[in-house]
Design an enzyme around this catalytic site. Structure first.
Site, mmCIF file in Angstrom:
data_model
loop_
_atom_site.group_PDB
_atom_site.id
_atom_site.type_symbol
_atom_site.label_atom_id
_atom_site.label_comp_id
_atom_site.label_asym_id
_atom_site.label_seq_id
_atom_site.Cartn_x
_atom_site.Cartn_y
_atom_site.Cartn_z
ATOM 1 C CB CYS A 67 -0.910 0.024 1.258
ATOM 2 S SG CYS A 67 -1.957 1.283 1.166
ATOM 3 C CG HIS A 158 -1.758 -1.725 -9.569
ATOM 4 N ND1 HIS A 158 -2.575 -1.111 -8.720
ATOM 5 C CD2 HIS A 158 -0.785 -2.104 -8.783
ATOM 6 C CE1 HIS A 158 -2.264 -0.907 -7.493
ATOM 7 N NE2 HIS A 158 -1.082 -1.763 -7.532
ATOM 8 C CD GLU A 207 -7.297 1.531 -3.348
ATOM 9 O OE1 GLU A 207 -7.320 0.282 -2.759
ATOM 10 O OE2 GLU A 207 -6.696 2.644 -3.448
ATOM 11 C CB CYS A 216 -4.697 3.885 -5.777
ATOM 12 S SG CYS A 216 -3.943 2.095 -5.397
ATOM 13 N N GLY A 219 -1.053 2.073 -7.091
ATOM 14 C CA GLY A 219 -1.681 2.328 -8.762
ATOM 15 C C GLY A 219 -1.093 3.360 -9.430
#
Ligand SMILES: N[C@H](CCC[C@H](N)C(=O)O)C(=O)O
Length: 274
Positions: A67, A158, A207, A216, A219
């Site tokens: 994350c 992703h 997400e 994100c 991302g």
């Protein structure tokens, strides 16, 4: 805490002991009506392999490997609360040990630069059933249209789609179909990117496990790599997200660097018997 509006409930596991069932705790605390409210739950844990360990759970209780906005907040918390009073810190994640560099003002970390490591481009390691290393502008059928997608992993998967204009139809109509598409055995985060210039892009994301979030970090990194691979931007690119901006650089060395804010909003107690 939040990083560019991507807000999680953080627990300092140096001081708290948690129940076994972390997925259900994540679902409970993330609920914006009956819980605390957030995109998920992030644990700041002791480890002898690094300064701290980060574990991250989405709002649906699923655990993710990494994350980006979360690691910036974990580093800030560890510095501000004296767990690791160092401006350079190592954090153990599901994608290995990552190094972060803090900018400190008045004894508080305000900006954080993260070496996110090298993108994972092998289709089987993303993982996806699409072809390529990485799958570049591969066709992906969703209701009513065939997308051209580029897939990259930053430790978590992703699927990036470049569009002329990012609309709710893309994010809330197509995004949920991409998240659970059979081409992605572990599901996937779905990014939609509008290129502004060779050094600037706009992003919205649906997400995996949390739906649309304000930002994100992984991302944004995956999207910058996809943009470079598709010849759409230079290796240094500013990413505008609904919750704020992230500065990205896919260095010649292969590592992706992400710089952005980290904010502690409030702290409180959650009665575990809830
Ligand atoms: N918001 C996070 C990504 C969470 C990704 C998670 N939804 C997954 O299942 O991979 C970030 O800033 O990188």
């Amino acid at each position: 805490m939040h990083g560019a509006g991507n807000d999680y409930v953080y627990v300092n596991c140096f001081e708290e002991s948690l129940p076994e069932d972390l997925p259900s705790l994540a679902r409970q605390v993330s609920d914006r009506h009956t819980g605390i409210g957030g995109d998920g739950l992030i644990l700041i844990c002791p480890t002898d392999e690094a300064d701290v360990q980060m574990r991250m759970f989405n709002a649906d209780g699923s655990e993710s490997e990494m994350c980006g906005n979360g690691i910036r907040c974990v580093a800030k918390y560890a510095y501000d609360h004296g767990i690791a009073p160092r401006e350079e810190m190592k954090i153990l994640t599901g994608n290995g040990i990552l190094t972060v560099q803090l900018t400190v003002e008045n004894q508080k970390a305000t900006q954080v630069r993260v070496n996110m490591g090298k993108p994972i481009l092998e289709a089987s390691k993303i993982p996806t059933k699409l072809e390529g290393a990485p799958p570049l502008r591969q066709p992906l059928d969703v209701v009513g249209k065939t997308l051209e997608v580029t897939c990259v992993s930053m430790g978590n998967p992703h699927c990036v789609t470049f569009v002329d204009e990012i609309t709710d139809e893309w994010v809330h109509g197509v995004g949920p179909q991409v998240e659970v598409h059979p081409a992605f055995p572990n599901r996937v985060n779905a990014e939609f990117i509008q290129i502004v210039s060779p050094r600037e892009m706009i992003m919205r994301v649906w997400e995996r496990g949390s739906g649309e979030t304000q930002a994100c970090g992984t991302g944004a990194c995956a999207s910058a790599v996809a943009a470079v691979l598709n010849g759409l931007t230079e290796r240094t690119v500013l990413c505008h997200l609904p919750g704020g901006d992230l500065a990205l650089e896919w260095a010649e060395s292969g590592e992706v660097y992400m710089t952005g804010p980290a904010t502690e909003v409030f702290s409180g107690e959650w009665p575990l018997e809830n």
